[in-house]
Design an enzyme around this catalytic site. Structure first.
Site, PDB file in Angstrom:
ATOM      1  N   GLY A 120       0.790  -1.225   0.000  1.00 57.90           N
ATOM      2  CA  GLY A 120       0.000   0.000   0.000  1.00 57.90           C
ATOM      3  C   GLY A 120       0.820   1.272   0.000  1.00 57.90           C
ATOM      4  CB  SER A 124       2.219  -1.895  -7.904  1.00 60.89           C
ATOM      5  OG  SER A 124       0.941  -2.118  -8.413  1.00 60.89           O
ATOM      6  CB  SER A 125       2.680  -5.117  -2.678  1.00 62.15           C
ATOM      7  OG  SER A 125       1.409  -4.781  -2.159  1.00 62.15           O
ATOM      8  CG  ASP A 171       0.149  -0.420 -10.989  1.00 67.28           C
ATOM      9  OD1 ASP A 171       0.721   0.542 -11.538  1.00 67.28           O
ATOM     10  OD2 ASP A 171      -0.669  -0.282 -10.056  1.00 67.28           O
ATOM     11  CE1 TYR A 221      -6.345  10.846  -7.966  1.00 65.67           C
ATOM     12  CE2 TYR A 221      -7.792   9.784  -6.388  1.00 65.67           C
ATOM     13  CZ  TYR A 221      -6.551  10.281  -6.726  1.00 65.67           C
ATOM     14  OH  TYR A 221      -5.522  10.216  -5.822  1.00 65.67           O
TER      15      TYR A 221
HETATM   16  P1  ADP Z   1      -0.247  -1.781  -3.370  1.00 60.25           P
HETATM   17  O1  ADP Z   1      -0.254  -0.326  -3.706  1.00 60.25           O
HETATM   18  O2  ADP Z   1       0.992  -2.155  -2.616  1.00 60.25           O
HETATM   19  O3  ADP Z   1      -0.505  -2.634  -4.564  1.00 60.25           O
HETATM   20  P2  ADP Z   1      -2.795  -2.814  -2.605  1.00 60.25           P
HETATM   21  O4  ADP Z   1      -3.735  -2.439  -1.536  1.00 60.25           O
HETATM   22  O5  ADP Z   1      -3.250  -2.717  -4.027  1.00 60.25           O
HETATM   23  O6  ADP Z   1      -1.446  -1.984  -2.368  1.00 60.25           O
HETATM   24  O7  ADP Z   1      -2.331  -4.323  -2.410  1.00 60.25           O
HETATM   25  C1  ADP Z   1      -1.911  -4.761  -1.141  1.00 60.25           C
HETATM   26  C2  ADP Z   1      -2.522  -6.125  -0.865  1.00 60.25           C
HETATM   27  O8  ADP Z   1      -1.846  -7.125  -1.658  1.00 60.25           O
HETATM   28  C3  ADP Z   1      -2.359  -6.550   0.560  1.00 60.25           C
HETATM   29  O9  ADP Z   1      -3.412  -6.075   1.369  1.00 60.25           O
HETATM   30  C4  ADP Z   1      -2.380  -8.064   0.438  1.00 60.25           C
HETATM   31  O10 ADP Z   1      -3.702  -8.555   0.323  1.00 60.25           O
HETATM   32  C5  ADP Z   1      -1.677  -8.306  -0.896  1.00 60.25           C
HETATM   33  N1  ADP Z   1      -0.226  -8.480  -0.660  1.00 60.25           N
HETATM   34  C6  ADP Z   1       0.775  -7.688  -1.107  1.00 60.25           C
HETATM   35  N2  ADP Z   1       1.988  -8.139  -0.687  1.00 60.25           N
HETATM   36  C7  ADP Z   1       1.741  -9.241   0.042  1.00 60.25           C
HETATM   37  C8  ADP Z   1       2.560 -10.156   0.767  1.00 60.25           C
HETATM   38  N3  ADP Z   1       3.895 -10.007   0.836  1.00 60.25           N
HETATM   39  N4  ADP Z   1       1.961 -11.186   1.407  1.00 60.25           N
HETATM   40  C9  ADP Z   1       0.616 -11.334   1.359  1.00 60.25           C
HETATM   41  N5  ADP Z   1      -0.213 -10.513   0.706  1.00 60.25           N
HETATM   42  C10 ADP Z   1       0.329  -9.468   0.060  1.00 60.25           C
HETATM   43 MG    MG Z   2      -2.247  -2.457  -5.765  1.00 53.62          MG
END
Ligand code: ADP
Ligand code: MG
Length: 378
Positions: A120, A124-125, A171, A221
């Site tokens: 978050g 973009s995890s 992303d 937005y």
């Molecule tokens: P971001 O901007 O990092 O993409 P998001 O809210 O779109 O933020 O995505 C984050 C979500 O992705 C987390 O709440 C989780 O559900 C999942 N996630 C990301 N990294 C991991 C991780 N290392 N382990 C488990 N879930 C993850």
């Molecule tokens: Mg995301």
């Protein structure tokens, strides 16, 4: 233990065997903000922060997945009705479903995964997670017959259909296509892309995360988007992609002052992406930095999506002699992305942490990033 060792150790403990390791990356966007929905260019790259998974088909119709970071294990089937409740597992389930919907094969598997992309923070995890599994399912069950663009779309559709996030393609594109020492210019109208060398010797890329997210009323937005659409329509164009400043100035008297400013930013931003590409081909990182500051200025004054904390960090970067600095992402909070000469780096970070904390009562988070490979078998 590093990420890979932690994952392989856990996989062995839980499943008593070895699987295959895959990884995919988070991403930054160097320049090209609010351009995607205007048919313009974005300019992302994958980073050295990844989600890594060890996976092995298990010969059943069930998936058994362990999240090390969430300290949870989930089992789910592969039919639409089998959607897990845990949010993190929905990303993986969604990738399975979207692969199946496209005619791809997915069977039961065992998996253990973990990552070091901050959650978050605007890196973009979620795209890293989707791309890691999309790439893996393609390799394990489909002989890599699904093309890479489709893998990115599988991730994007997962966000839309299983996670409630109506995102664009950037992303997942960056996570899947990322290449070490290269950024990618993606044309959001034609979906053509081109790699540009990015190997800033003598500079570092660092994100300063304000850790603030301003609650937004009256969907700003959508309002930005509507302004852009109104101006494009007035110009007889589908999007602002083909508009020039001359075109815009010719109709200045017929549109609101606000719509004028919004369109001015978008048109300028398209030109800035192209200017950055030229500069990179010459290895001219000083010009790259200058364009980043111009983008910040435009986002703050014309597009009006900045906030006090981000303007504060941008001013501070200027004072500290940082080469380039700007808001990264939609705005109203989140990170600045900074291109900093090596010899300015320590002082900049120290000052940013101290002065931000003095003023806002909490420290910003600092993320160093290096442009690296995207989705891959490890
Ligand atoms: P971001 O901007 O990092 O993409 P998001 O809210 O779109 O933020 O995505 C984050 C979500 O992705 C987390 O709440 C989780 O559900 C999942 N996630 C990301 N990294 C991991 C991780 N290392 N382990 C488990 N879930 C993850
Ligand atoms: Mg995301």
């Amino acid at each position: 233990m590093n990420l890979q060792e932690t994952i392989t150790k856990r996989f062995k403990e839980v499943f008593g065997t070895d699987g295959t390791l895959y990884a995919s990356a988070g991403r930054i966007n160097l320049i090209g903000e609010h351009t995607d929905y205007n048919g313009g260019f974005v300019f992302p790259g994958a980073i050295d922060k990844v989600i890594m998974a060890e996976i092995k088909p298990n010969g059943t119709d069930k998936c058994h997945v362990v999240s090390i970071d969430q300290n949870q294990e989930v089992e789910f089937g592969l039919n639409e009705a089998d959607a897990p409740k845990e949010m993190w597992a929905r990303y993986i389930f969604g990738v399975c479903r979207e692969t199946i919907k496209r005619g791809g094969k997915v069977e039961g598997f065992d998996a253990v995964f973990a990552g070091n992309v901050p959650l978050g923070a605007g890196l973009s995890s979620s795209a890293a997670l989707e791309s890691c599994f999309a790439f893996a399912l393609n390799d394990l069950f489909n002989d890599n017959s699904i093309d890479k663009f489709e893998l990115a779309r599988i991730g994007q559709s997962t966000e839309h259909n299983y996670c409630g996030v109506n995102c664009g393609i950037m992303d997942q594109f960056a996570s899947v296509f990322g290449k070490k020492d290269h950024l990618m210019r993606l044309d959001c109208r034609s979906m053509e892309y081109e790699y540009f060398p990015f190997d800033p010797k003598g500079y570092k890329l660092v994100l300063v995360d304000s850790v603030v997210k301003h609650e937004l009323v009256d969907s700003p937005y959508n309002k930005r988007r509507e302004s852009c659409e109104r101006v494009a329509k007035r110009l007889g164009m589908e999007t602002l992609r083909d508009a020039t400043m001359e075109d815009l100035n010719a109709i200045k008297g017929d549109i609101t002052a606000e719509d004028y400013l919004r369109a001015k930013f978008v048109i300028g931003e398209k030109d800035r992406v192209l200017a950055v590409c030229d500069a990179l081909e010459k290895g001219d990182y000083e010009t790259v930095g200058k364009k980043m500051y111009e983008t910040h200025e435009g986002l703050s004054k014309d597009y009006e999506v900045s906030c006090e904390e981000l303007d504060f960090l941008n001013d501070l970067a200027r004072r500290e002699g940082v080469t380039g600095s700007r808001i990264m992402g939609g705005g109203f909070g989140g990170c600045t992305i900074n291109l900093v000469a090596d010899d300015r780096y320590d002082h900049f970070i120290k000052t940013a942490v101290k002065e931000f904390n003095d003023r806002y009562g909490h420290e910003p988070r600092i993320y160093d990033v290096v442009i690296s490979d995207g989705a891959r078998r490890v």
